[in-house]
Design an enzyme around this catalytic site. Structure first.
Site, short mmCIF file in Angstrom:
data_model
loop_
_atom_site.label_atom_id
_atom_site.label_comp_id
_atom_site.label_asym_id
_atom_site.label_seq_id
_atom_site.Cartn_x
_atom_site.Cartn_y
_atom_site.Cartn_z
N HIS A 165 -7.50 -2.93 -2.27
CA HIS A 165 -8.20 -3.15 -3.54
C HIS A 165 -9.62 -3.68 -3.27
CE1 HIS A 165 -3.96 -4.05 -5.29
NE2 HIS A 165 -4.31 -2.87 -5.74
N LYS A 222 6.45 -5.55 -17.17
CA LYS A 222 6.60 -5.92 -15.76
C LYS A 222 6.65 -7.43 -15.64
CE LYS A 222 4.16 -2.18 -13.31
NZ LYS A 222 2.99 -1.88 -12.48
N ARG A 226 -4.58 6.91 -2.92
CA ARG A 226 -4.15 6.68 -1.54
C ARG A 226 -3.60 7.95 -0.92
NH1 ARG A 226 -0.69 1.62 -3.30
NH2 ARG A 226 -0.62 3.05 -5.05
N SER A 261 0.65 -3.44 -3.09
CA SER A 261 1.04 -4.83 -3.38
C SER A 261 2.54 -5.01 -3.10
CB SER A 261 0.75 -5.16 -4.84
OG SER A 261 -0.63 -5.05 -5.10
P1 ADP Z 1 -1.34 -0.34 -11.14
O1 ADP Z 1 -0.08 -1.00 -11.55
O2 ADP Z 1 -2.32 -0.15 -12.26
O3 ADP Z 1 -1.18 0.90 -10.31
P2 ADP Z 1 -2.24 -1.63 -8.72
O4 ADP Z 1 -2.67 -3.04 -8.59
O5 ADP Z 1 -1.05 -1.18 -7.95
O6 ADP Z 1 -2.07 -1.44 -10.26
O7 ADP Z 1 -3.44 -0.67 -8.35
C1 ADP Z 1 -4.67 -0.74 -9.02
C2 ADP Z 1 -5.58 0.37 -8.53
O8 ADP Z 1 -5.86 0.16 -7.15
C3 ADP Z 1 -4.99 1.78 -8.61
O9 ADP Z 1 -6.03 2.68 -8.90
C4 ADP Z 1 -4.47 2.03 -7.23
O10 ADP Z 1 -4.46 3.42 -6.93
C5 ADP Z 1 -5.49 1.30 -6.40
N1 ADP Z 1 -4.93 0.88 -5.12
C6 ADP Z 1 -3.72 0.42 -4.87
N2 ADP Z 1 -3.55 0.15 -3.55
C7 ADP Z 1 -4.74 0.46 -2.96
C8 ADP Z 1 -5.20 0.46 -1.62
N3 ADP Z 1 -4.40 0.11 -0.60
N4 ADP Z 1 -6.47 0.84 -1.39
C9 ADP Z 1 -7.28 1.22 -2.41
N5 ADP Z 1 -6.87 1.28 -3.68
C10 ADP Z 1 -5.63 0.92 -3.97
#
Ligand code: ADP
Length: 167
Positions: free
Chosen positions: A16, A40, A89, A127
């Site tokens: 992120h 959630k 990803r 996450s």
């Molecule tokens: P959500 O529940 O909205 O998917 P996340 O926190 O899992 O929330 O992800 C938020 C955003 O960050 C999404 O666009 C996801 O694709 C992106 N994301 C998740 N993991 C990564 C990563 N390892 N690298 C870059 N972007 C990521």
């Protein structure tokens, strides 16, 4: 152009953060917004997640941190963002993200969804994976910002010591 980067961030990972750093260079303003999703139950409270993001992005100019519930497009309009930013990803992200992007476009045609390809070294990172590793005592120092690693250690040490029969 301002952009909105929405997500659960439960917790923020280096994947992120990489996306945030790159987007901060691309846009005049970026708001990282934690979605309060009623369906959630997050591991970290909203306040904890906001604080994790604030600490990890303190060195970046033009980055704000906020939260919202309801429709992402409404928050984008409220913030004056012309772009919703999402990370891709792998192919597995694509179908769901495309569905959301089309839906958001039908609701707010003036707001574009843009995808940034995740950095290769973070493309396996989520996450959930981070929480799984931390739950079983693995080192997550290379996967999350330092403050988040400390929060994870506190979270799982505490649940370890208060763990009941339900595990
Ligand atoms: P959500 O529940 O909205 O998917 P996340 O926190 O899992 O929330 O992800 C938020 C955003 O960050 C999404 O666009 C996801 O694709 C992106 N994301 C998740 N993991 C990564 C990563 N390892 N690298 C870059 N972007 C990521």
């Amino acid at each position: 152009m301002r952009a909105l980067y929405p997500g659960s961030f439960d917790p923020l990972t280096l994947g992120h953060l990489d996306l945030i750093e790159r987007a901060a260079r691309l846009f005049d303003g970026l708001v990282v917004a934690v979605l309060q999703n009623p369906s959630k139950t997050p591991a970290f409270s909203l306040e904890q997640r906001l604080e994790q993001i604030r600490r990890a992005t303190a060195h970046l100019g033009g980055v704000e941190v906020g939260s919202f519930d309801g429709l992402t497009v409404d928050f984008a309009r409220h913030y004056g963002a012309g772009v919703i930013l999402r990370g891709l990803r792998a192919l597995s992200d694509f179908e769901f993200e495309l569905q959301i992007a089309h839906t958001n476009h039908s609701l707010a045609p003036a707001v574009e969804t843009l995808f940034l390809a995740t950095a290769v070294q973070h493309s396996f990172l989520s996450s959930s994976v981070v929480k799984e590793v931390a739950r079983f005592g693995g080192d997550v120092g290379h996967l999350v910002p330092e403050g988040v690693a400390q929060d994870l250690a506190r979270l799982f040490n505490r649940s370890e010591s208060t763990r009941g029969s339900d595990g």
